[in-house]
Design a protein around this motif. Structure first.
Motif, PDB file in Angstrom:
ATOM      1  N   GLU A  97       1.811  22.468  23.601  1.00  0.00           N
ATOM      2  CA  GLU A  97       3.083  22.572  24.330  1.00  0.00           C
ATOM      3  C   GLU A  97       4.260  22.466  23.380  1.00  0.00           C
ATOM      4  OE1 GLU A  97       3.654  20.661  28.404  1.00  0.00           O
ATOM      5  OE2 GLU A  97       1.967  19.516  27.588  1.00  0.00           O
ATOM      6  N   MET A  98       4.132  21.622  22.365  1.00  0.00           N
ATOM      7  CA  MET A  98       5.236  21.381  21.449  1.00  0.00           C
ATOM      8  C   MET A  98       5.224  22.308  20.238  1.00  0.00           C
ATOM      9  SD  MET A  98       5.347  17.217  21.596  1.00  0.00           S
ATOM     10  CE  MET A  98       6.467  17.099  20.232  1.00  0.00           C
ATOM     11  N   GLY A  99       4.206  23.153  20.131  1.00  0.00           N
ATOM     12  CA  GLY A  99       4.120  24.027  18.969  1.00  0.00           C
ATOM     13  C   GLY A  99       3.721  23.239  17.739  1.00  0.00           C
ATOM     14  N   PRO A 100       3.619  23.904  16.586  1.00  0.00           N
ATOM     15  CA  PRO A 100       3.219  23.195  15.373  1.00  0.00           C
ATOM     16  C   PRO A 100       4.402  22.568  14.649  1.00  0.00           C
ATOM     17  CG  PRO A 100       3.361  25.526  14.916  1.00  0.00           C
ATOM     18  CD  PRO A 100       3.668  25.349  16.386  1.00  0.00           C
ATOM     19  N   SER A 101       4.083  21.624  13.795  1.00  0.00           N
ATOM     20  CA  SER A 101       5.053  21.026  12.886  1.00  0.00           C
ATOM     21  C   SER A 101       4.633  21.441  11.479  1.00  0.00           C
ATOM     22  CB  SER A 101       5.009  19.506  13.013  1.00  0.00           C
ATOM     23  OG  SER A 101       5.866  18.901  12.079  1.00  0.00           O
ATOM     24  N   SER A 102       5.587  21.788  10.634  1.00  0.00           N
ATOM     25  CA  SER A 102       5.208  22.253   9.295  1.00  0.00           C
ATOM     26  C   SER A 102       5.542  21.211   8.233  1.00  0.00           C
ATOM     27  CB  SER A 102       5.914  23.567   8.959  1.00  0.00           C
ATOM     28  OG  SER A 102       7.292  23.357   8.789  1.00  0.00           O
ATOM     29  N   ARG A 103       4.744  21.242   7.192  1.00  0.00           N
ATOM     30  CA  ARG A 103       5.003  20.410   6.028  1.00  0.00           C
ATOM     31  C   ARG A 103       4.565  21.200   4.804  1.00  0.00           C
ATOM     32  NH1 ARG A 103       3.757  14.200   6.128  1.00  0.00           N
ATOM     33  NH2 ARG A 103       5.359  14.399   7.714  1.00  0.00           N
ATOM     34  N   THR A 104       5.403  21.181   3.780  1.00  0.00           N
ATOM     35  CA  THR A 104       5.098  21.889   2.541  1.00  0.00           C
ATOM     36  C   THR A 104       4.715  20.885   1.468  1.00  0.00           C
ATOM     37  OG1 THR A 104       6.630  23.666   3.102  1.00  0.00           O
ATOM     38  CG2 THR A 104       6.018  23.462   0.786  1.00  0.00           C
ATOM     39  N   PHE A 105       3.635  21.204   0.752  1.00  0.00           N
ATOM     40  CA  PHE A 105       3.122  20.351  -0.316  1.00  0.00           C
ATOM     41  C   PHE A 105       3.252  21.095  -1.638  1.00  0.00           C
ATOM     42  CE2 PHE A 105       0.858  19.425   3.604  1.00  0.00           C
ATOM     43  CZ  PHE A 105       1.083  18.066   3.726  1.00  0.00           C
ATOM     44  N   PHE A 106       3.418  20.342  -2.720  1.00  0.00           N
ATOM     45  CA  PHE A 106       3.546  20.921  -4.058  1.00  0.00           C
ATOM     46  C   PHE A 106       2.512  20.305  -4.983  1.00  0.00           C
ATOM     47  CE2 PHE A 106       5.050  20.546  -8.423  1.00  0.00           C
ATOM     48  CZ  PHE A 106       5.258  21.880  -8.742  1.00  0.00           C
ATOM     49  N   SER A 107       1.917  21.149  -5.821  1.00  0.00           N
ATOM     50  CA  SER A 107       1.009  20.680  -6.856  1.00  0.00           C
ATOM     51  C   SER A 107       1.104  21.635  -8.040  1.00  0.00           C
ATOM     52  CB  SER A 107      -0.428  20.623  -6.335  1.00  0.00           C
ATOM     53  OG  SER A 107      -1.312  20.280  -7.385  1.00  0.00           O
ATOM     54  N   ASN A 108       1.351  21.106  -9.219  1.00  0.00           N
ATOM     55  CA  ASN A 108       1.458  21.933 -10.421  1.00  0.00           C
ATOM     56  C   ASN A 108       0.209  22.756 -10.683  1.00  0.00           C
ATOM     57  OD1 ASN A 108       3.869  22.050 -11.819  1.00  0.00           O
ATOM     58  ND2 ASN A 108       3.588  20.018 -12.727  1.00  0.00           N
ATOM     59  N   ASP A 109      -0.940  22.173 -10.393  1.00  0.00           N
ATOM     60  CA  ASP A 109      -2.213  22.800 -10.759  1.00  0.00           C
ATOM     61  C   ASP A 109      -2.913  23.480  -9.595  1.00  0.00           C
ATOM     62  OD1 ASP A 109      -1.885  21.720 -13.348  1.00  0.00           O
ATOM     63  OD2 ASP A 109      -2.658  19.796 -12.639  1.00  0.00           O
ATOM     64  N   GLY A 110      -2.261  23.640  -8.453  1.00  0.00           N
ATOM     65  CA  GLY A 110      -2.938  24.162  -7.276  1.00  0.00           C
ATOM     66  C   GLY A 110      -3.550  23.002  -6.499  1.00  0.00           C
ATOM     67  N   PHE A 111      -4.374  23.324  -5.512  1.00  0.00           N
ATOM     68  CA  PHE A 111      -4.887  22.298  -4.606  1.00  0.00           C
ATOM     69  C   PHE A 111      -6.408  22.291  -4.571  1.00  0.00           C
ATOM     70  CE2 PHE A 111      -0.651  23.314  -3.268  1.00  0.00           C
ATOM     71  CZ  PHE A 111      -0.103  22.089  -2.931  1.00  0.00           C
ATOM     72  N   THR A 112      -6.976  21.085  -4.677  1.00  0.00           N
ATOM     73  CA  THR A 112      -8.420  20.937  -4.552  1.00  0.00           C
ATOM     74  C   THR A 112      -8.776  20.721  -3.078  1.00  0.00           C
ATOM     75  OG1 THR A 112      -8.405  18.537  -4.794  1.00  0.00           O
ATOM     76  CG2 THR A 112      -8.576  19.849  -6.836  1.00  0.00           C
ATOM     77  N   CYS A 113     -10.036  20.843  -2.777  1.00  0.00           N
ATOM     78  CA  CYS A 113     -10.533  20.611  -1.418  1.00  0.00           C
ATOM     79  C   CYS A 113     -10.117  19.221  -0.943  1.00  0.00           C
ATOM     80  CB  CYS A 113     -12.054  20.755  -1.425  1.00  0.00           C
ATOM     81  SG  CYS A 113     -12.876  20.259   0.087  1.00  0.00           S
ATOM     82  N   LEU A 114     -10.360  18.211  -1.751  1.00  0.00           N
ATOM     83  CA  LEU A 114     -10.067  16.839  -1.346  1.00  0.00           C
ATOM     84  C   LEU A 114      -8.569  16.598  -1.174  1.00  0.00           C
ATOM     85  CD1 LEU A 114     -11.459  14.200  -0.654  1.00  0.00           C
ATOM     86  CD2 LEU A 114     -11.241  13.523  -3.046  1.00  0.00           C
ATOM     87  N   GLN A 115      -7.733  17.201  -2.025  1.00  0.00           N
ATOM     88  CA  GLN A 115      -6.283  17.054  -1.877  1.00  0.00           C
ATOM     89  C   GLN A 115      -5.820  17.573  -0.518  1.00  0.00           C
ATOM     90  OE1 GLN A 115      -5.076  19.217  -5.451  1.00  0.00           O
ATOM     91  NE2 GLN A 115      -3.794  17.472  -6.001  1.00  0.00           N
ATOM     92  N   VAL A 116      -6.313  18.742  -0.133  1.00  0.00           N
ATOM     93  CA  VAL A 116      -5.891  19.338   1.138  1.00  0.00           C
ATOM     94  C   VAL A 116      -6.372  18.481   2.305  1.00  0.00           C
ATOM     95  CG1 VAL A 116      -6.080  21.355   2.640  1.00  0.00           C
ATOM     96  CG2 VAL A 116      -5.749  21.664   0.177  1.00  0.00           C
ATOM     97  N   LEU A 117      -7.621  18.044   2.270  1.00  0.00           N
ATOM     98  CA  LEU A 117      -8.137  17.187   3.343  1.00  0.00           C
ATOM     99  C   LEU A 117      -7.352  15.875   3.410  1.00  0.00           C
ATOM    100  CD1 LEU A 117     -12.005  17.706   3.003  1.00  0.00           C
ATOM    101  CD2 LEU A 117     -10.421  18.809   4.605  1.00  0.00           C
TER     102      LEU A 117
END
Length: 197
Positions: A97-117
């Motif tokens: 009902e409220m739609g999504p909320s967004s958040r932007t993340f930054f990482s110099n080296d890209g993102f690993t599986c564990l970082q995203v989780l």
């Protein structure tokens, strides 16, 4: 002298679609699907892995658990997204009902599986913002009823604000499916978190 815009690489259409995990649990509980069955592989023996002849659901649960295993250390540290920025659209409530909320993340080296989780888990462990609560109390769900009770409580009046974790507003919609790139550019850094009940 001409100015050239560097080409941005095409980003994957989905991320982590082989992960089995409840976003309310620590990331250490995440597992990975290990096998898939197709009718071509089954040949003449086309029986369902989840068939439950006794009706007690014990065999079907055992079959499902055999299809997953804990993530290996190398899989946790695998670079799954090479760009520096990753924006995730998080569902706020069970029925959207409220739609999504967004958040932007930054990482110099890209993102690993564990970082995203970890980012996903941390987001839902946070308390809802004042603005989210003010909107959420007007939604039509049993979780909004609980939120309205907290909002109107004596403790909230004394404190001046309500404390309600985001995960508690999702209800049973906690099973991770994947991160799906939003439609549009093939090189978009924006992914929608897909979860189900």
């Amino acid at each position: 002298m001409t100015c050239q815009t560097p080409m941005r690489p095409i980003t994957p259409s989905s991320l982590l679609d082989s992960i089995c995990w409840s976003i309310s649990e620590p990331t250490s509980a995440a597992s990975i699907y290990t096998e898939t069955f197709s009718f071509e592989d089954a040949g003449e023996h086309q029986t369902s892995v989840f068939f439950d002849a006794n009706g007690d659901a014990k065999d079907s649960e055992a079959s499902f658990s055999n299809l997953t295993r804990p993530l290996k250390e190398s899989e946790k540290l695998e670079l799954i997204f090479k760009n520096h920025f990753l924006t995730i659209l998080f569902p706020i409530d069970r029925f959207a009902e409220m739609g999504p909320s967004s958040r932007t993340f930054f990482s110099n080296d890209g993102f690993t599986c564990l970082q995203v989780l970890d980012h996903i888990h941390a987001y839902y462990q946070e308390s809802m913002s004042v603005h989210e609560i003010e909107a959420a109390i007007h939604t039509d769900s049993k979780h909004a009823d609980r939120l309205r009770s907290v909002y109107a409580s004596k403790e909230t009046a004394e404190r001046g604000y309500a404390i309600f974790k985001r995960i508690d507003f999702l209800g049973s919609r906690r099973s991770f499916e994947m991160l799906k790139r939003v439609n549009g550019d093939n090189n978009s850094n924006v992914y929608e978190l897909i979860i189900r009940a």
